[in-house]
Motif scaffolding. Sequence first.
Motif, PDB file in Angstrom:
ATOM      1  N   CYS A   1       6.339  17.506  -6.507  1.00  0.00           N
ATOM      2  CA  CYS A   1       6.634  16.130  -6.099  1.00  0.00           C
ATOM      3  C   CYS A   1       5.717  15.688  -4.970  1.00  0.00           C
ATOM      4  O   CYS A   1       5.139  14.597  -5.020  1.00  0.00           O
ATOM      5  CB  CYS A   1       8.094  16.005  -5.671  1.00  0.00           C
ATOM      6  N   ASP A   2       5.564  16.533  -3.955  1.00  0.00           N
ATOM      7  CA  ASP A   2       4.676  16.192  -2.835  1.00  0.00           C
ATOM      8  C   ASP A   2       3.241  15.986  -3.325  1.00  0.00           C
ATOM      9  O   ASP A   2       2.567  15.035  -2.928  1.00  0.00           O
ATOM     10  CB  ASP A   2       4.698  17.299  -1.774  1.00  0.00           C
ATOM     11  N   PHE A   3       2.788  16.879  -4.188  1.00  0.00           N
ATOM     12  CA  PHE A   3       1.429  16.794  -4.724  1.00  0.00           C
ATOM     13  C   PHE A   3       1.231  15.475  -5.476  1.00  0.00           C
ATOM     14  O   PHE A   3       0.242  14.763  -5.262  1.00  0.00           O
ATOM     15  CB  PHE A   3       1.163  17.985  -5.647  1.00  0.00           C
ATOM     16  N   ASN A   4       2.173  15.123  -6.340  1.00  0.00           N
ATOM     17  CA  ASN A   4       2.064  13.874  -7.107  1.00  0.00           C
ATOM     18  C   ASN A   4       2.134  12.643  -6.213  1.00  0.00           C
ATOM     19  O   ASN A   4       1.418  11.660  -6.438  1.00  0.00           O
ATOM     20  CB  ASN A   4       3.131  13.826  -8.198  1.00  0.00           C
ATOM     21  N   GLN A   5       2.984  12.691  -5.195  1.00  0.00           N
ATOM     22  CA  GLN A   5       3.058  11.565  -4.256  1.00  0.00           C
ATOM     23  C   GLN A   5       1.739  11.407  -3.511  1.00  0.00           C
ATOM     24  O   GLN A   5       1.259  10.292  -3.318  1.00  0.00           O
ATOM     25  CB  GLN A   5       4.206  11.786  -3.267  1.00  0.00           C
ATOM     26  N   LEU A   6       1.148  12.514  -3.123  1.00  0.00           N
ATOM     27  CA  LEU A   6      -0.133  12.470  -2.418  1.00  0.00           C
ATOM     28  C   LEU A   6      -1.226  11.888  -3.319  1.00  0.00           C
ATOM     29  O   LEU A   6      -2.075  11.124  -2.856  1.00  0.00           O
ATOM     30  CB  LEU A   6      -0.509  13.869  -1.937  1.00  0.00           C
TER      31      LEU A   6
ATOM     32  N   MET B   1       0.844  -1.177   0.000  1.00  0.00           N
ATOM     33  CA  MET B   1       0.000   0.000   0.000  1.00  0.00           C
ATOM     34  C   MET B   1       0.890   1.241   0.000  1.00  0.00           C
ATOM     35  O   MET B   1       1.834   1.340   0.771  1.00  0.00           O
ATOM     36  CB  MET B   1      -0.906  -0.001   1.234  1.00  0.00           C
ATOM     37  N   ASN B   2       0.575   2.182  -0.869  1.00  0.00           N
ATOM     38  CA  ASN B   2       1.321   3.433  -0.965  1.00  0.00           C
ATOM     39  C   ASN B   2       0.864   4.410   0.117  1.00  0.00           C
ATOM     40  O   ASN B   2      -0.325   4.648   0.280  1.00  0.00           O
ATOM     41  CB  ASN B   2       1.113   4.086  -2.336  1.00  0.00           C
ATOM     42  N   VAL B   3       1.836   4.992   0.820  1.00  0.00           N
ATOM     43  CA  VAL B   3       1.556   5.878   1.951  1.00  0.00           C
ATOM     44  C   VAL B   3       2.214   7.237   1.725  1.00  0.00           C
ATOM     45  O   VAL B   3       3.368   7.317   1.301  1.00  0.00           O
ATOM     46  CB  VAL B   3       2.120   5.291   3.265  1.00  0.00           C
ATOM     47  N   TYR B   4       1.444   8.279   2.018  1.00  0.00           N
ATOM     48  CA  TYR B   4       2.021   9.627   2.059  1.00  0.00           C
ATOM     49  C   TYR B   4       2.030  10.071   3.513  1.00  0.00           C
ATOM     50  O   TYR B   4       0.992  10.066   4.174  1.00  0.00           O
ATOM     51  CB  TYR B   4       1.216  10.630   1.228  1.00  0.00           C
ATOM     52  N   LEU B   5       3.204  10.452   4.020  1.00  0.00           N
ATOM     53  CA  LEU B   5       3.351  10.959   5.380  1.00  0.00           C
ATOM     54  C   LEU B   5       3.444  12.469   5.344  1.00  0.00           C
ATOM     55  O   LEU B   5       4.264  13.028   4.614  1.00  0.00           O
ATOM     56  CB  LEU B   5       4.630  10.422   6.022  1.00  0.00           C
ATOM     57  N   SER B   6       2.625  13.110   6.138  1.00  0.00           N
ATOM     58  CA  SER B   6       2.622  14.557   6.246  1.00  0.00           C
ATOM     59  C   SER B   6       2.919  14.934   7.685  1.00  0.00           C
ATOM     60  O   SER B   6       2.416  14.298   8.613  1.00  0.00           O
ATOM     61  CB  SER B   6       1.245  15.097   5.845  1.00  0.00           C
ATOM     62  N   GLY B   7       3.749  15.945   7.864  1.00  0.00           N
ATOM     63  CA  GLY B   7       4.071  16.364   9.222  1.00  0.00           C
ATOM     64  C   GLY B   7       4.924  17.610   9.217  1.00  0.00           C
ATOM     65  O   GLY B   7       5.170  18.219   8.175  1.00  0.00           O
ATOM     66  N   SER B   8       5.387  17.959  10.381  1.00  0.00           N
ATOM     67  CA  SER B   8       6.192  19.160  10.545  1.00  0.00           C
ATOM     68  C   SER B   8       7.615  18.918  10.054  1.00  0.00           C
ATOM     69  O   SER B   8       8.240  17.908  10.388  1.00  0.00           O
ATOM     70  CB  SER B   8       6.227  19.567  12.016  1.00  0.00           C
ATOM     71  N   PHE B   9       8.117  19.886   9.293  1.00  0.00           N
ATOM     72  CA  PHE B   9       9.490  19.797   8.795  1.00  0.00           C
ATOM     73  C   PHE B   9      10.473  19.728   9.962  1.00  0.00           C
ATOM     74  O   PHE B   9      11.488  19.037   9.881  1.00  0.00           O
ATOM     75  CB  PHE B   9       9.786  20.996   7.887  1.00  0.00           C
TER      76      PHE B   9
ATOM     77  N   LEU C   1       5.865   6.839   0.074  1.00  0.00           N
ATOM     78  CA  LEU C   1       6.167   7.655  -1.102  1.00  0.00           C
ATOM     79  C   LEU C   1       6.882   8.957  -0.745  1.00  0.00           C
ATOM     80  O   LEU C   1       7.672   9.461  -1.531  1.00  0.00           O
ATOM     81  CB  LEU C   1       4.871   7.985  -1.852  1.00  0.00           C
ATOM     82  N   SER C   2       6.579   9.503   0.405  1.00  0.00           N
ATOM     83  CA  SER C   2       7.118  10.806   0.808  1.00  0.00           C
ATOM     84  C   SER C   2       8.628  10.742   0.986  1.00  0.00           C
ATOM     85  O   SER C   2       9.158   9.755   1.476  1.00  0.00           O
ATOM     86  CB  SER C   2       6.527  11.241   2.147  1.00  0.00           C
ATOM     87  N   TRP C   3       9.283  11.817   0.629  1.00  0.00           N
ATOM     88  CA  TRP C   3      10.727  11.913   0.895  1.00  0.00           C
ATOM     89  C   TRP C   3      11.122  13.250   1.490  1.00  0.00           C
ATOM     90  O   TRP C   3      12.292  13.546   1.670  1.00  0.00           O
ATOM     91  CB  TRP C   3      11.550  11.616  -0.360  1.00  0.00           C
ATOM     92  N   TRP C   4      10.155  14.093   1.867  1.00  0.00           N
ATOM     93  CA  TRP C   4      10.460  15.414   2.403  1.00  0.00           C
ATOM     94  C   TRP C   4      11.283  15.347   3.682  1.00  0.00           C
ATOM     95  O   TRP C   4      11.972  16.292   4.032  1.00  0.00           O
ATOM     96  CB  TRP C   4       9.176  16.221   2.639  1.00  0.00           C
ATOM     97  N   PHE C   5      11.249  14.226   4.382  1.00  0.00           N
ATOM     98  CA  PHE C   5      11.989  14.066   5.636  1.00  0.00           C
ATOM     99  C   PHE C   5      13.357  13.425   5.428  1.00  0.00           C
ATOM    100  O   PHE C   5      14.085  13.199   6.379  1.00  0.00           O
ATOM    101  CB  PHE C   5      11.171  13.233   6.634  1.00  0.00           C
ATOM    102  N   ASN C   6      13.706  13.144   4.177  1.00  0.00           N
ATOM    103  CA  ASN C   6      14.961  12.470   3.854  1.00  0.00           C
ATOM    104  C   ASN C   6      16.047  13.492   3.508  1.00  0.00           C
ATOM    105  O   ASN C   6      16.046  14.071   2.434  1.00  0.00           O
ATOM    106  CB  ASN C   6      14.729  11.504   2.691  1.00  0.00           C
TER     107      ASN C   6
ATOM    108  N   PHE D   1      -3.035   8.178   3.729  1.00  0.00           N
ATOM    109  CA  PHE D   1      -2.457   9.465   4.089  1.00  0.00           C
ATOM    110  C   PHE D   1      -2.362   9.519   5.601  1.00  0.00           C
ATOM    111  O   PHE D   1      -3.369   9.321   6.294  1.00  0.00           O
ATOM    112  CB  PHE D   1      -3.347  10.610   3.585  1.00  0.00           C
ATOM    113  N   ILE D   2      -1.152   9.746   6.119  1.00  0.00           N
ATOM    114  CA  ILE D   2      -0.969   9.849   7.560  1.00  0.00           C
ATOM    115  C   ILE D   2      -0.485  11.250   7.889  1.00  0.00           C
ATOM    116  O   ILE D   2       0.557  11.697   7.387  1.00  0.00           O
ATOM    117  CB  ILE D   2       0.042   8.809   8.089  1.00  0.00           C
ATOM    118  N   LEU D   3      -1.255  11.936   8.725  1.00  0.00           N
ATOM    119  CA  LEU D   3      -0.897  13.265   9.206  1.00  0.00           C
ATOM    120  C   LEU D   3      -0.323  13.135  10.608  1.00  0.00           C
ATOM    121  O   LEU D   3      -0.985  12.634  11.506  1.00  0.00           O
ATOM    122  CB  LEU D   3      -2.130  14.173   9.238  1.00  0.00           C
TER     123      LEU D   3
END
Length: 140
Positions: free
Chosen positions: A59-64, A1-9, A30-35, A70-72
């Motif tokens: 990139c974030d939009f397409n991953q979402l 299952m594809n997951v998008y993680l959203s959170g504080s930078f 899918l998210s890589w903003w934390f990498n 979706f996990i916030l």
Amino acid sequence: MNVYLSGSFSGRERVAKEAARLELYGYNVLSWWFNHDHFVEKAWDGNFKGDIAKTMAHCDFNQLLQAELFILDTIDKSSTGGSDTELGMALIRAIYQKIHLVHIGPNRNIFQVLVYEHYDSWDEFFNKLDLKEELNNERK
């Protein structure tokens, strides 16, 4: 299952550890903003007006859009508002397409209460995953 993680930078190191835990359960994060090691993250200079920021947003939009889950994460307060925008996109998607929404952490605005699955901590979330896995194994 594809997951998008959203959170504080500002909480990205903690979120990266939770992403690794999700992958151990077989989820595709899918998210890589934390990498820190991702080439776009390395190139970003903190400028919200530049081309790199646009690339990151696309990139974030397409991953979402590809995510089925979706996990916030609101354990850390957002300093940029990006996770609020991502939640808005996920809520709109949930109306028209199949995407499961999960919220981990305290409610920080009125829209977060619209997420139908809420956990106070990642441990609570993973405990529920363990229980679901145990129940599925008993049914086999």
